[in-house]
Enzyme design. Structure first.
Site, PDB file in Angstrom:
ATOM      1  N   MET A 120      49.315   6.867  -4.268  1.00  0.00           N
ATOM      2  CA  MET A 120      50.718   7.109  -4.622  1.00  0.00           C
ATOM      3  C   MET A 120      51.656   6.866  -3.430  1.00  0.00           C
ATOM      4  O   MET A 120      52.605   7.612  -3.225  1.00  0.00           O
ATOM      5  CB  MET A 120      50.900   8.538  -5.143  1.00  0.00           C
ATOM      6  CG  MET A 120      50.179   8.777  -6.453  1.00  0.00           C
ATOM      7  SD  MET A 120      50.087  10.511  -6.925  1.00  0.00           S
ATOM      8  CE  MET A 120      48.743  11.077  -5.910  1.00  0.00           C
ATOM      9  N   LYS A 164      51.658  10.930 -17.271  1.00  0.00           N
ATOM     10  CA  LYS A 164      52.790  11.061 -16.356  1.00  0.00           C
ATOM     11  C   LYS A 164      52.883   9.780 -15.557  1.00  0.00           C
ATOM     12  O   LYS A 164      51.903   9.276 -15.060  1.00  0.00           O
ATOM     13  CB  LYS A 164      52.578  12.224 -15.383  1.00  0.00           C
ATOM     14  CG  LYS A 164      52.435  13.551 -16.061  1.00  0.00           C
ATOM     15  CD  LYS A 164      52.270  14.652 -15.046  1.00  0.00           C
ATOM     16  CE  LYS A 164      50.887  14.727 -14.489  1.00  0.00           C
ATOM     17  NZ  LYS A 164      49.876  15.302 -15.333  1.00  0.00           N
ATOM     18  N   PRO A 191      38.486   3.910 -12.328  1.00  0.00           N
ATOM     19  CA  PRO A 191      39.691   3.255 -11.811  1.00  0.00           C
ATOM     20  C   PRO A 191      40.338   2.236 -12.745  1.00  0.00           C
ATOM     21  O   PRO A 191      41.408   1.733 -12.453  1.00  0.00           O
ATOM     22  CB  PRO A 191      39.181   2.558 -10.547  1.00  0.00           C
ATOM     23  CG  PRO A 191      37.730   2.320 -10.802  1.00  0.00           C
ATOM     24  CD  PRO A 191      37.252   3.433 -11.683  1.00  0.00           C
ATOM     25  N   GLY A 213      42.610   9.517 -15.243  1.00  0.00           N
ATOM     26  CA  GLY A 213      42.246   8.323 -14.471  1.00  0.00           C
ATOM     27  C   GLY A 213      41.402   8.683 -13.253  1.00  0.00           C
ATOM     28  O   GLY A 213      41.547   9.771 -12.687  1.00  0.00           O
ATOM     29  N   GLY A 214      40.514   7.782 -12.863  1.00  0.00           N
ATOM     30  CA  GLY A 214      39.713   7.997 -11.650  1.00  0.00           C
ATOM     31  C   GLY A 214      38.819   9.203 -11.773  1.00  0.00           C
ATOM     32  O   GLY A 214      38.072   9.355 -12.746  1.00  0.00           O
ATOM     33  N   ASP A 215      38.915  10.087 -10.793  1.00  0.00           N
ATOM     34  CA  ASP A 215      38.165  11.339 -10.799  1.00  0.00           C
ATOM     35  C   ASP A 215      39.137  12.491 -11.047  1.00  0.00           C
ATOM     36  O   ASP A 215      40.201  12.531 -10.433  1.00  0.00           O
ATOM     37  CB  ASP A 215      37.464  11.538  -9.442  1.00  0.00           C
ATOM     38  CG  ASP A 215      36.652  12.814  -9.439  1.00  0.00           C
ATOM     39  OD1 ASP A 215      35.492  12.780  -9.860  1.00  0.00           O
ATOM     40  OD2 ASP A 215      37.207  13.872  -9.042  1.00  0.00           O
ATOM     41  N   ASP A 243      45.782  10.418 -20.075  1.00  0.00           N
ATOM     42  CA  ASP A 243      46.833  10.186 -19.093  1.00  0.00           C
ATOM     43  C   ASP A 243      47.298   8.735 -19.072  1.00  0.00           C
ATOM     44  O   ASP A 243      46.643   7.844 -19.603  1.00  0.00           O
ATOM     45  CB  ASP A 243      46.300  10.529 -17.701  1.00  0.00           C
ATOM     46  CG  ASP A 243      46.497  11.989 -17.361  1.00  0.00           C
ATOM     47  OD1 ASP A 243      47.169  12.688 -18.128  1.00  0.00           O
ATOM     48  OD2 ASP A 243      45.971  12.413 -16.315  1.00  0.00           O
TER      49      ASP A 243
END
Ligand SMILES: C[S@@+](CC[C@H](N)C(=O)[O-])C[C@H]1O[C@@H](n2cnc3c(N)ncnc32)[C@H](O)[C@@H]1O
Length: 282
Positions: free
Chosen positions: A193, A76, A31, A107-109, A54
């Protein structure tokens, strides 16, 4: 002897490039806090020679990549695609087929709202070998850093991750979620998001029966030094988000577990509870 009868001479590397594409490793960067990388992810980064990364991958995570490695930004941001998804998959395929091992850093998983599933499908369909290194998703990072357990026997026995992004075209664009399912009691809902669509989310959940005084929070830049927690209720959160100018990346957490932050609020991060702060400021 004719050329046709001559034995073919390829060295091992050429043969590998021609017959077997190099491997793609889809790695979850966690994260934000670089200490939340898995050991496997850190090892993969330290031995990478080419990284496609990313938008949400922080500079401290990228520092683990050897200086000699190529780093390509394919990130993005909301409403702004620097490289279309098809082009990213195409680039990975071309690189792998040319014999270059690719580390795809997300990012993250990779398999949670990261389009890692689509990338894996593209690789599988093309016969390119790949492995996935899971990462700590933003929800888990935010829960730990904000003191809001995602499940708790006294509060929530189910947990739903949903995306709040708009779907559809033009004036018909809306958040298309199963609102009745999301409005169930004794459940934690985490929305990725969803900062821009929070007013719709709040209104729809209340319209489908979730009480307006259900605790709800926005966790902005979770696990990073600048993390902010904006805590309120389902009814008050949209106005608090505006008041505190909350921006992506942020998660919406909804459910009575959110109230546990008073008891469990993290001290390991510089957490700012905007509501508490506002109350103190009078
Ligand atoms: C494209 S999704 C990627 C999710 C990622 N694959 C994961 O597992 O966390 C991007 C969204 O994740 C959430 N997010 C990612 N990192 C975050 C962070 N450090 N704090 C809060 N939300 C975050 C935000 O909702 C952001 O808009």
């Amino acid at each position: 002897m004719s050329l046709l009868n001559e034995p073919l001479r390829f060295d091992a590397t050429t043969l590998q490039a021609v017959h077997r594409p190099a491997k793609v490793t889809l790695v979850g960067a966690g994260p934000g806090d670089p200490d939340l990388l898995t050991v496997k992810a850190a090892r993969a980064l330290q031995s990478a020679s080419l990284v496609l990364y990313d938008h949400l991958v922080g500079p401290e995570v990228l520092e683990l990549v050897p200086a000699s490695a190529d780093r390509v930004y394919v990130g993005k941001e909301a409403g702004h695609h620097s490289m279309p998804q098809d082009a990213i998959i195409d680039l990975m395929l071309r690189l792998a087929r040319s014999g270059r091992p690719v580390l795809r850093l997300k990012g993250g998983d990779p398999y949670i709202f990261g389009r890692g599933g689509e990338e894996a499908q593209g690789l599988a369909a093309a016969g390119v070998p790949f492995v996935v290194v899971p990462g700590i998703s933003a929800a888990q990072g935010a829960a730990a850093a904000a003191g809001m357990p995602l499940t708790h026997r006294d509060h929530a026995e189910s947990l739903v991750y949903a995306t709040g992004h708009l779907r559809g075209e033009g004036a018909g664009r809306t958040v298309d979620l199963d609102w009745s399912m999301l409005a169930r009691p004794r459940q934690t809902v985490v929305i990725y998001m969803g900062v821009g669509t929070l007013p719709i989310i709040s209104a729809q959940l209340q319209a489908h029966g979730l009480a307006g005084d259900t605790p709800a929070a926005l966790i902005e830049r979770a696990t990073l030094p600048e993390q902010r927690n904006v805590v309120g209720t389902l009814t008050t959160l949209p106005a608090l988000a505006r008041q505190h100018d909350v921006h992506s990346p942020a998660l919406i957490m909804i459910g009575t577990v959110v109230a546990l932050h008073r008891e469990l609020g993290a001290v390991a991060y510089r957490v700012q509870d905007a509501q508490t702060q506002a109350a103190r400021d009078g």
